[in-house]
Write a protein that holds these residues in place. Structure first.
Motif, PDB file in Angstrom:
ATOM      1  N   ARG A 199       0.805  -1.216   0.000  1.00  0.00           N
ATOM      2  CA  ARG A 199       0.000   0.000   0.000  1.00  0.00           C
ATOM      3  C   ARG A 199       0.840   1.268   0.000  1.00  0.00           C
ATOM      4  O   ARG A 199       0.327   2.359  -0.186  1.00  0.00           O
ATOM      5  CB  ARG A 199      -0.931   0.001   1.230  1.00  0.00           C
ATOM      6  N   TYR A 202       0.807   3.684  -3.090  1.00  0.00           N
ATOM      7  CA  TYR A 202      -0.463   4.415  -3.207  1.00  0.00           C
ATOM      8  C   TYR A 202      -0.408   5.711  -2.408  1.00  0.00           C
ATOM      9  O   TYR A 202      -0.920   6.736  -2.833  1.00  0.00           O
ATOM     10  CB  TYR A 202      -1.615   3.542  -2.721  1.00  0.00           C
TER      11      TYR A 202
ATOM     12  N   THR B  10     -10.903   0.121   1.656  1.00  0.00           N
ATOM     13  CA  THR B  10     -10.859  -0.524   0.339  1.00  0.00           C
ATOM     14  C   THR B  10      -9.410  -0.699  -0.103  1.00  0.00           C
ATOM     15  O   THR B  10      -9.012  -1.774  -0.556  1.00  0.00           O
ATOM     16  CB  THR B  10     -11.631   0.319  -0.686  1.00  0.00           C
ATOM     17  N   ILE B  11      -8.638   0.347   0.058  1.00  0.00           N
ATOM     18  CA  ILE B  11      -7.219   0.260  -0.292  1.00  0.00           C
ATOM     19  C   ILE B  11      -6.535  -0.845   0.492  1.00  0.00           C
ATOM     20  O   ILE B  11      -5.722  -1.595  -0.031  1.00  0.00           O
ATOM     21  CB  ILE B  11      -6.514   1.612  -0.024  1.00  0.00           C
ATOM     22  N   LEU B  14      -7.199  -4.205  -1.131  1.00  0.00           N
ATOM     23  CA  LEU B  14      -6.731  -4.472  -2.492  1.00  0.00           C
ATOM     24  C   LEU B  14      -5.545  -5.439  -2.559  1.00  0.00           C
ATOM     25  O   LEU B  14      -5.555  -6.343  -3.398  1.00  0.00           O
ATOM     26  CB  LEU B  14      -6.400  -3.154  -3.220  1.00  0.00           C
ATOM     27  N   TYR B  17      -6.871  -8.936  -2.349  1.00  0.00           N
ATOM     28  CA  TYR B  17      -7.459  -9.402  -3.610  1.00  0.00           C
ATOM     29  C   TYR B  17      -6.367  -9.748  -4.609  1.00  0.00           C
ATOM     30  O   TYR B  17      -6.399 -10.793  -5.265  1.00  0.00           O
ATOM     31  CB  TYR B  17      -8.362  -8.325  -4.225  1.00  0.00           C
ATOM     32  N   ASP B  51     -16.025  -2.583  -3.608  1.00  0.00           N
ATOM     33  CA  ASP B  51     -14.648  -2.095  -3.702  1.00  0.00           C
ATOM     34  C   ASP B  51     -14.246  -1.854  -5.161  1.00  0.00           C
ATOM     35  O   ASP B  51     -13.708  -0.804  -5.499  1.00  0.00           O
ATOM     36  CB  ASP B  51     -13.690  -3.115  -3.061  1.00  0.00           C
ATOM     37  N   PHE B  52     -14.511  -2.832  -5.995  1.00  0.00           N
ATOM     38  CA  PHE B  52     -14.116  -2.691  -7.401  1.00  0.00           C
ATOM     39  C   PHE B  52     -14.892  -1.577  -8.090  1.00  0.00           C
ATOM     40  O   PHE B  52     -14.392  -0.930  -9.005  1.00  0.00           O
ATOM     41  CB  PHE B  52     -14.331  -4.011  -8.152  1.00  0.00           C
ATOM     42  N   ILE B  74      -5.794  -3.409 -10.321  1.00  0.00           N
ATOM     43  CA  ILE B  74      -5.374  -3.204  -8.932  1.00  0.00           C
ATOM     44  C   ILE B  74      -3.931  -2.703  -8.875  1.00  0.00           C
ATOM     45  O   ILE B  74      -3.608  -1.784  -8.124  1.00  0.00           O
ATOM     46  CB  ILE B  74      -5.519  -4.509  -8.124  1.00  0.00           C
TER      47      ILE B  74
END
Ligand SMILES: NC(=O)c1ccc[n+]([C@@H]2O[C@H](COP(=O)([O-])OP(=O)(O)OC[C@H]3O[C@@H](n4cnc5c(N)ncnc54)[C@H](O)[C@@H]3O)[C@@H](O)[C@H]2O)c1
Ligand SMILES: NC(=O)c1ccc[n+]([C@@H]2O[C@H](COP(=O)([O-])OP(=O)(O)OC[C@H]3O[C@@H](n4cnc5c(N)ncnc54)[C@H](O)[C@@H]3O)[C@@H](O)[C@H]2O)c1
Lengths: 207, 207
Positions: A199, A202, B10-11, B14, B17, B51-52, B74
């Motif tokens: 992360r 980001y 959400t971040i 990611l 995922y 999220d997406f 992503i």
DNA sequence: TTGTGCATGTGAACGCAATCACAAGTTCGG
DNA sequence: CCGAACTTGTGATTGCGTTCACATGCACAA
């Protein structure tokens, strides 16, 4: 259950407060205000007061909090008063670091047993803890160990978790980067170190 | 593509995922539904779709998501497309484990440099990475390394953080159990391993 | 005893994230 | 072409946690 309706986020912050308070106590202090403590641990003062208020009146208006009282209170809430034994599975790079780490004691934890499936490691000692054969995991039941730490490769994590559950473990700290399925009564916390790193861009790469 | 107003939570999900999707892709799959992915990574399907959806329409109604497209998407959101170099400070137990860990590559990270202040360690190599004197941290600026990993004792963490910031680092992953103060433009993520453990009894000890 | 300064505790407001429910779109068999 | 079975995308709703503002209470000095 004594403490109901407490936000999970509050529980997450309690160890942070505890750690800071113990450090301040070691420095000889015996009283602190929410704003000083907040500066020290990196939390806003009102958040600290709100968190403590869930458990009754810990402090004294106009004065502040008595550090010893806070430490005892938090320990009681988190149930850290009794020493907890934990078992590590996977005495590799990360596992060895955890076995050698003295800092868990602060919260009353002892990593007392270690397991691996590598014949070269079984029987060896790390910091006085002998590495045992993972097929002997059942011994946890007898030794009354209720916490397991998983530091095996991802492909093995689920299988080890199953074995830990069968051995009567109630909580699992998992360092493998994967989701682990367990019965509802068992608590799993996964620490995905690489996920933290992932992360970073980001937040740091602007554009 | 500008990604504003995306929940931090959400971040945080990611990378989870992404990791799952890469694994599925390696298994030869090229399409998946939100509910299947959810079962695999341990997240509810509506959460995944939500999220997406913050990033536009990734999937096809009635069909599902194309795995490759998701992975690329992503990675772009998290800015993982360019390889990122990171530097480790503190080549002790934990630091050595991190240096030896190949799993960061999955997300495009390379831990390319390591520093310590122990004369016995300086000059030695771990996995082809030579441990350098911590007083040479300034070299990060020249080498364009923008990420630092702190694995030194708590008492040294703040000082090392200051040095990292001075060396131009934009993000710090901190394993020391303490709050670290940095300029606002620098992102710090602290992983308090013992803090996780400390919450276990609260969740597992009933009564 | 009164006033000033300081610090806690908390109801209320707010904001963000989780959850739900369903409309909209796709596929496929016949 | 139709209908059944799926699956996504998202507005609406709910719930939870953060933040605020201030009433409450203690200490101490004069
Ligand atoms: N090292 C790190 O910095 C790091 C970072 C992030 C995540 N992790 C994760 O932590 C876990 C461990 O990492 P590591 O670097 O220590 O790996 P490692 O390969 O050094 O150690 C794994 C250990 O597990 C043992 N093992 C393998 N299968 C086993 C089984 N079935 N039963 C018992 N023991 C078994 C191996 O013998 C080895 O000793 C991995 O899942 C890894 O993804 C590690
Ligand atoms: N090992 C674990 O399992 C674990 C768990 C939780 C937290 N941590 C935290 O991670 C950090 C590192 O833990 P560890 O077990 O690897 O400790 P360690 O003592 O094994 O390693 C610390 C390393 O830092 C080096 N160092 C000390 N001062 C330095 C300085 N000023 N500049 C550069 N290097 C310096 C030391 O030479 C040593 O190599 C600690 O803050 C610890 O609290 C570790």
């Amino acid at each position: 259950m004594k403490h109901k309706g407490i936000p999970d986020e509050t529980i997450r912050r309690l160890p942070v407060y505890l750690r800071g308070l113990i450090f301040l106590q070691e420095g000889g202090q015996d009283r602190i205000s929410s704003s000083k403590l907040g500066d020290f641990v990196g939390v806003q003062s009102w958040q600290i007061r709100k968190d403590f208020s869930y458990f009754g009146e810990f402090g004294v208006r106009g004065v502040g909090y008595e550090i010893k009282k806070l430490i005892d209170g938090i320990k009681e809430i988190l149930k850290l008063n009794k020493v907890q034994n934990a078992a590590l599975v996977g005495a590799g790079n990360l596992g060895s670091a955890i076995l050698s780490y003295p800092g868990f004691e602060l919260y009353g934890f002892n990593v007392t047993m270690a397991f691996d499936n590598n014949a070269k490691k079984i029987g060896k000692k790390i910091k006085s803890i002998e590495i045992m054969d993972v097929s002997k995991l059942d011994i946890l039941k007898k030794k009354n160990v209720r916490l397991g730490i998983i530091a095996v490769p991802r492909s093995e994590a689920q299988e080890i978790a199953n074995a830990l559950v069968k051995a009567g473990v109630k909580g699992i700290l998992n360092f493998s980067p994967c989701y682990i399925m367990v019965p509802k009564k068992v608590k799993v916390m996964t620490i995905d170190i690489a996920g933290y790193l992932a992360r970073m861009p980001y937040y740091t790469l602007n554009g």
